[in-house]
Design an enzyme around this catalytic site. Structure first.
Site, PDB file in Angstrom:
ATOM      1  N   SER A  52       0.812  -1.152  -0.050  1.00 18.59           N
ATOM      2  CA  SER A  52      -0.019   0.106  -0.051  1.00 18.59           C
ATOM      3  C   SER A  52       0.765   1.213  -0.065  1.00 18.59           C
ATOM      4  O   SER A  52       0.187   2.247  -0.032  1.00 18.59           O
ATOM      5  CB  SER A  52      -0.727   0.024   1.237  1.00 18.59           C
ATOM      6  OG  SER A  52      -2.132  -0.756   1.077  1.00 18.59           O
ATOM      7  N   LYS A  55       0.107   3.752  -2.826  1.00 24.58           N
ATOM      8  CA  LYS A  55      -0.996   4.736  -2.636  1.00 24.58           C
ATOM      9  C   LYS A  55      -0.268   6.214  -2.620  1.00 24.58           C
ATOM     10  O   LYS A  55      -1.186   7.198  -2.792  1.00 24.58           O
ATOM     11  CB  LYS A  55      -1.925   4.570  -1.494  1.00 24.58           C
ATOM     12  CG  LYS A  55      -2.419   3.132  -1.543  1.00 24.58           C
ATOM     13  CD  LYS A  55      -3.598   2.995  -0.437  1.00 24.58           C
ATOM     14  CE  LYS A  55      -4.545   1.941  -0.718  1.00 24.58           C
ATOM     15  NZ  LYS A  55      -4.137   0.661  -0.275  1.00 24.58           N
ATOM     16  N   SER A 107      -5.728   3.797   4.486  1.00 25.66           N
ATOM     17  CA  SER A 107      -5.189   2.908   3.108  1.00 25.66           C
ATOM     18  C   SER A 107      -6.424   2.065   2.513  1.00 25.66           C
ATOM     19  O   SER A 107      -6.495   0.792   2.171  1.00 25.66           O
ATOM     20  CB  SER A 107      -4.115   1.631   3.767  1.00 25.66           C
ATOM     21  OG  SER A 107      -3.423   1.250   3.062  1.00 25.66           O
TER      22      SER A 107
END
Length: 360
Positions: A52, A55, A107
């Site tokens: 993640s 991101k 997230s």
């Protein structure tokens, strides 16, 4: 033909200790956010799924390519979401900005899909933009396949070095900086009320922390990007596959703050170069501060070297040279020098004489 001018810079800083950087990660980078200087690295170009922390790219692409204040309606795209989420519902109206908070603080994989759809029209087009941005930044170890970081068919592949480049790039954007440093964010939509706490524990446990993004999948293990600032020294740390990432990040910051000082060697704006007469009567300037972190031993060997291109024809904001920073014999960074036309006090014969002298 270039004219070269040398200038020694003598700096006074306190005595510092020998460096003792270490990390338990498979890949680690400690980077100066402003200059992109690597202060410590271990397997910097080791590549794997990065989960993640991908991101960060999703966020900066959205910020750069949309009006984040725009309200969007959550659609069928969330039906494909799984894993960590902010649990928005189909038909819910929410701003892209609030979705970015959900993306970075919690997230949210569902937030990533809604962002991608509303910024680019489809996930595929958005991922293409992610890879285009990666290429622009110089992320040569990286391939993005989705906006979330989930290990679907391929997942997102990158390295600690590339993710440090990305975070340093993103931190130049004021909207991104505000989002990534936020500890708690509340949202009220037409369907729900949300209160999101940032998963970046360092924001609450290490006072110099200014932002970051967590990541974890079974395949990638723990990935972490954080930033911290102290006394004008702005740093980024990335660890890939590190079971003790929180402590490693804090230790790396402490070692860097102990051993390095950030110096602004030349401030942005108008500059004067000793002995430079070719462009007499005009204004020379740089657009950004020439800023660089230096250790005690390095500050003894700092040199600025100006290279001036002699151009007979130029317009305002023409690049006419560079100012290069050397540590010993090694060039470490530079800033371009630009010109604005000014009223010259030289006569024509004086200009011709100056040209002839500089051409020797």
């Amino acid at each position: 033909m270039k004219k070269v001018i040398f200038l020694m810079i003598m700096l006074l800083v306190p005595v510092v200790n020998v460096h003792a950087f270490s990390s338990n990660a498979k890949g680690t980078v400690l980077m100066d956010t402003d200059s992109k200087r690597i202060l410590y690295a271990e397997n910097a170009h080791y590549t794997q799924s990065v989960a993640s922390i991908s991101k960060i790219m999703t966020a900066i692409v959205a910020i750069e390519n949309s009006n984040i204040k725009k309200t969007v309606t959550v659609g069928d795209e969330i039906l494909k979401a799984y894993g960590s989420g902010i649990y928005v519902q189909k038909g819910e109206k929410i701003t892209l900005e609030d979705l970015l908070y959900g993306l970075m603080l919690r997230s949210g994989n569902d937030a990533a899909l809604v962002i991608a759809k509303n910024v680019s029209g489809s996930t595929e087009k958005f991922v293409k933009k992610m890879n285009e941005t990666a290429k622009k930044i110089g992320m040569n170890d990286t391939t993005f396949n989705n906006p979330s970081g989930l290990d679907e068919e391929k997942g997102n592949i990158s390295s600690a070095y590339d993710m440090a480049l990305l975070m340093s790039y993103a931190m130049q954007n004021p909207n991104f900086r505000e989002i990534t440093k936020t500890k708690v964010h509340t949202v009220k939509t037409n369907k729900n009320f949300y209160k999101w706490h940032n998963k970046n524990k360092l924001l609450n446990t290490y006072k110099y922390t200014t932002g970051g993004k967590t990541g974890f999948t079974k395949k990638a293990k723990r990935t972490l990007v954080t930033t911290a600032s102290k006394n004008g020294l702005n740093l980024t740390v990335v660890t890939i596959n590190d079971g003790s990432d929180w402590q490693d990040h804090k230790s790396l910051y402490e070692e860097a703050f102990k051993n390095y000082t950030s110096y602004t060697l030349i401030e942005k704006g108008n500059i004067t170069i000793l002995g430079e007469n070719y462009y007499k009567g005009n204004t020379l300037f740089i657009k950004k501060d020439l800023k660089y972190p230096l250790s005690k031993s390095e500050k003894e060997a700092v040199m600025l070297k100006y290279k001036i291109d002699k151009k007979r024809h130029f317009t305002n904001h023409t690049k006419i040279g560079t100012v290069n920073l050397y540590i010993g014999d090694k060039k470490v960074t530079h800033q371009n020098i630009y010109i604005n036309k000014g009223e010259s006090k030289q006569t024509l014969s004086e200009k011709i004489k100056s040209w002839l002298n500089n051409d020797k």
